[in-house]
Motif scaffolding. Structure first.
Motif, PDB file in Angstrom:
ATOM      1  N   ASP A   4       0.868  -1.178   0.000  1.00  0.00           N
ATOM      2  CA  ASP A   4       0.000   0.000   0.000  1.00  0.00           C
ATOM      3  C   ASP A   4       0.906   1.228   0.000  1.00  0.00           C
ATOM      4  OD1 ASP A   4      -1.699   2.154   0.566  1.00  0.00           O
ATOM      5  OD2 ASP A   4      -2.985   0.966   1.884  1.00  0.00           O
ATOM      6  N   VAL A  48      -2.056  -6.858   3.627  1.00  0.00           N
ATOM      7  CA  VAL A  48      -1.013  -5.966   3.093  1.00  0.00           C
ATOM      8  C   VAL A  48       0.291  -6.241   3.834  1.00  0.00           C
ATOM      9  CG1 VAL A  48      -0.275  -3.548   2.901  1.00  0.00           C
ATOM     10  CG2 VAL A  48      -2.639  -4.197   2.367  1.00  0.00           C
ATOM     11  N   ALA A  51       3.494  -1.091   3.984  1.00  0.00           N
ATOM     12  CA  ALA A  51       2.768   0.161   3.778  1.00  0.00           C
ATOM     13  C   ALA A  51       3.745   1.325   3.807  1.00  0.00           C
ATOM     14  CB  ALA A  51       1.694   0.359   4.851  1.00  0.00           C
ATOM     15  N   THR A 231      -4.324   3.179  -0.599  1.00  0.00           N
ATOM     16  CA  THR A 231      -5.661   3.308  -0.024  1.00  0.00           C
ATOM     17  C   THR A 231      -5.943   4.658   0.618  1.00  0.00           C
ATOM     18  OG1 THR A 231      -4.972   2.452   2.138  1.00  0.00           O
ATOM     19  CG2 THR A 231      -5.697   0.842   0.482  1.00  0.00           C
ATOM     20  N   MET A 238      -8.274  -0.977   3.657  1.00  0.00           N
ATOM     21  CA  MET A 238      -7.369  -1.765   2.831  1.00  0.00           C
ATOM     22  C   MET A 238      -8.062  -3.011   2.285  1.00  0.00           C
ATOM     23  SD  MET A 238      -3.704  -1.622   4.781  1.00  0.00           S
ATOM     24  CE  MET A 238      -2.801  -0.082   4.974  1.00  0.00           C
ATOM     25  N   ARG A 242      -8.786  -3.467  -1.745  1.00  0.00           N
ATOM     26  CA  ARG A 242      -8.179  -4.597  -2.452  1.00  0.00           C
ATOM     27  C   ARG A 242      -9.258  -5.444  -3.126  1.00  0.00           C
ATOM     28  NH1 ARG A 242      -4.101  -9.162   0.165  1.00  0.00           N
ATOM     29  NH2 ARG A 242      -3.774 -10.324  -1.776  1.00  0.00           N
TER      30      ARG A 242
END
Length: 269
Positions: A4, A48, A51, A231, A238, A242
């Motif tokens: 992300d 995820v 990030a 995001t 998230m 997705r």
């Protein structure tokens, strides 16, 4: 692996009140409390693995404190399996921009975040041009908010596709990322002016509003190798974002590029 590329966190002592203020200002409900642990929970729920945290320096006096916290995040997660990477922040009115950018590079940051609306400065301002020129020289990524910001709805947009085009053509920095798919809510202008330029778009906040047709139209014209999954957490989920991306039915290679491969290449991982 899923990356992300656009999230936000704050020190624990200010996270709750900062998120409350921003939520009220923009009329947007948060999906976490804006803390490091809140982001980790979102990552766990959304599958995820890494990030990128993007701090915003809203006035020049915040440069040291914002980047001190960002450096602490990078140190804490250097050897963690589920990982955060924080960029630095800088303001276009900072004194000694070039020296501050060298300081950012020397501190090990991979990039910087700027936000023309929160910094009350148009994207073609001399300060931003100096930031981008220094970033190009130092091989640093620059992520900028682009398009309409919910907290400034009704105000002049500080980074329009036209302004972004001007800056891209003047500086030609290959590691510039225009957040919110080129310019939030200005997707026809993005399609006409920005698609095909040497610039990345991230998907922060737009997946639940852009629609499959517009998303694919821009994707086809701009190229899947220039799109980064993002995001804007805590302002989107998230997990939901997705799922929306996967529901678009992209081919496996394109989806992998957006979710991971492009970000890995840009970050040098």
């Amino acid at each position: 692996m899923v990356i992300d590329f656009h999230t936000h966190i704050f020190p624990d002592k200010i996270a709750a009140r900062t998120i409350s203020y921003l939520s009220e200002k923009g009329g947007i409900p948060p999906y976490s409390d804006g803390s490091v642990n809140g982001l980790l929970g979102e990552m766990e729920a959304g599958g995820v693995d890494l990030a990128v945290a993007l701090p915003v320096v809203t006035n020049p006096a915040q440069f040291d404190s914002v980047n001190r916290f960002a450096a602490e995040v990078n140190t804490r997660f250097e050897n963690e399996a589920r990982k955060l990477i924080s960029f630095a922040g800088i303001h276009p009115k900072c004194e000694g921009i070039e020296e501050k950018m060298r300081q950012i590079k020397a501190s090990g940051f991979l990039g910087v975040k700027i936000h023309p609306d929160y910094q009350e400065t148009n994207f073609n301002d001399e300060g931003y041009l100096r930031i981008l020129a220094a970033a190009k020289e130092l091989d640093l990524i620059v992520v900028t908010h682009a398009g309409v910001d919910a907290g400034y709805r009704g105000c002049p947009v500080r980074c329009t596709p036209a302004l972004a085009t001007e800056v891209i053509d003047r500086v030609r920095h290959p590691k510039l990322v225009l957040a919110h798919y080129g310019a939030n809510e200005l997707f026809e202008e993005v399609y006409a002016a920005l698609c095909g330029k040497d610039v990345y778009f991230d998907t922060a906040y737009i997946l639940h509003t852009v629609g499959k047709e517009t998303f694919e139209k821009i994707l086809r014209r701009h190229g899947a190798d220039r799109i980064l999954f993002a995001t804007d957490s805590p302002w989107s989920s998230m997990k939901t974002d997705r799922e929306i991306l996967q529901a678009f039915g992209l081919d496996q290679k394109t989806e992998r590029m957006i979710l991971c491969d492009n970000a890995k290449r840009l970050l040098g991982l």
